[in-house]
Design an enzyme around this catalytic site. Structure first.
Site, PDB file in Angstrom:
ATOM      1  N   THR A  35       0.820  -1.215   0.000  1.00  0.00           N
ATOM      2  CA  THR A  35       0.000   0.000   0.000  1.00  0.00           C
ATOM      3  C   THR A  35       0.852   1.263   0.000  1.00  0.00           C
ATOM      4  O   THR A  35       0.367   2.322  -0.359  1.00  0.00           O
ATOM      5  CB  THR A  35      -0.956   0.040   1.221  1.00  0.00           C
ATOM      6  OG1 THR A  35      -0.194  -0.055   2.420  1.00  0.00           O
ATOM      7  CG2 THR A  35      -1.966  -1.089   1.168  1.00  0.00           C
ATOM      8  N   ILE A  76      -4.477  -2.955   7.033  1.00  0.00           N
ATOM      9  CA  ILE A  76      -5.314  -2.001   7.760  1.00  0.00           C
ATOM     10  C   ILE A  76      -6.794  -2.021   7.392  1.00  0.00           C
ATOM     11  O   ILE A  76      -7.571  -1.279   7.967  1.00  0.00           O
ATOM     12  CB  ILE A  76      -4.783  -0.558   7.583  1.00  0.00           C
ATOM     13  CG1 ILE A  76      -4.817  -0.152   6.117  1.00  0.00           C
ATOM     14  CG2 ILE A  76      -3.400  -0.421   8.192  1.00  0.00           C
ATOM     15  CD1 ILE A  76      -4.560   1.324   5.886  1.00  0.00           C
ATOM     16  N   TYR A 141      -9.317  -7.683  12.209  1.00  0.00           N
ATOM     17  CA  TYR A 141      -8.324  -6.605  12.297  1.00  0.00           C
ATOM     18  C   TYR A 141      -8.209  -6.096  13.733  1.00  0.00           C
ATOM     19  O   TYR A 141      -7.121  -5.997  14.303  1.00  0.00           O
ATOM     20  CB  TYR A 141      -8.703  -5.456  11.351  1.00  0.00           C
ATOM     21  CG  TYR A 141      -7.927  -4.189  11.609  1.00  0.00           C
ATOM     22  CD1 TYR A 141      -6.620  -4.058  11.152  1.00  0.00           C
ATOM     23  CD2 TYR A 141      -8.491  -3.134  12.322  1.00  0.00           C
ATOM     24  CE1 TYR A 141      -5.893  -2.899  11.407  1.00  0.00           C
ATOM     25  CE2 TYR A 141      -7.772  -1.973  12.574  1.00  0.00           C
ATOM     26  CZ  TYR A 141      -6.478  -1.864  12.118  1.00  0.00           C
ATOM     27  OH  TYR A 141      -5.758  -0.732  12.365  1.00  0.00           O
ATOM     28  N   LYS A 145      -5.032  -6.405  16.348  1.00  0.00           N
ATOM     29  CA  LYS A 145      -4.374  -5.231  16.921  1.00  0.00           C
ATOM     30  C   LYS A 145      -4.381  -5.304  18.451  1.00  0.00           C
ATOM     31  O   LYS A 145      -3.389  -4.993  19.106  1.00  0.00           O
ATOM     32  CB  LYS A 145      -5.047  -3.935  16.430  1.00  0.00           C
ATOM     33  CG  LYS A 145      -4.696  -3.595  14.990  1.00  0.00           C
ATOM     34  CD  LYS A 145      -3.207  -3.367  14.855  1.00  0.00           C
ATOM     35  CE  LYS A 145      -2.814  -2.793  13.542  1.00  0.00           C
ATOM     36  NZ  LYS A 145      -1.423  -2.374  13.478  1.00  0.00           N
TER      37      LYS A 145
END
Length: 166
Positions: A35, A76, A141, A145
């Site tokens: 990215t 992300i 996600y 995290k």
């Protein structure tokens, strides 16, 4: 000081690299460019195209011996994490563990983790949400995290690795 910035070709990571270089530090950037953009990388940084989940991370850190690892590299996208939680875990869990194991091996001084912008808290009922609010992550996600933050606590307790979570 020797500093490694993962995800240093991304928007935020590249600005962090710029500030470290302005402060006179020697900086390495690891990024797989999934990215990020090579055009974002400060020409005074040493760039290595590599994924954080690659086992070569350990050899690389052994070679450059950073005192600080500032970890921005991540998968992300919440929708991607829902569609493919294993792919998300490869970057956000395995990649993190690769780095943490290498940091312990080389006795790095500090690890800085860029966590989430609040995804770990799920649908919080407290705004602004304080750090003492109990997390209820609602996506792979966010779970990964949150798990990363818990791993840092373990690595500090078990190995003395100092850390900061942002």
């Amino acid at each position: 000081m020797n500093i490694l910035v993962t995800g240093g070709a991304g928007f935020i990571g590249s600005h962090v690299v710029d500030k470290y270089i302005e402060a006179g530090h020697r900086v390495w950037v690891i990024d797989n460019l999934s990215t990020g953009s090579e055009g974002n990388i400060n020409p005074h940084a040493e760039f290595i195209r590599l994924d954080v989940a690659d086992p070569q991370i350990s050899d690389l850190l052994e070679k450059i011996k950073p005192q600080i690892v500032n970890h921005h590299a991540a998968q992300i996208s919440v929708p991607i994490s829902v569609k493919d939680p294993i792919k998300d875990a490869e970057t956000n869990v395995i990649g993190l563990l690769n780095l943490l194991e290498a940091c312990v091996k080389i006795k790095a001084e500090k690890f800085i983790l860029i966590s989430s912008g609040g995804a770990v808290y799920g649908e919080a009922e407290e705004y602004p949400t304080t750090e003492s609010y109990e997390p209820w992550p609602l996506s792979p996600y966010a779970i990964h995290k949150f798990l990363g933050e818990k791993y840092l606590y373990y690595y500090r307790h078990q190995f003395g690795l100092k850390y900061t979570v942002l």
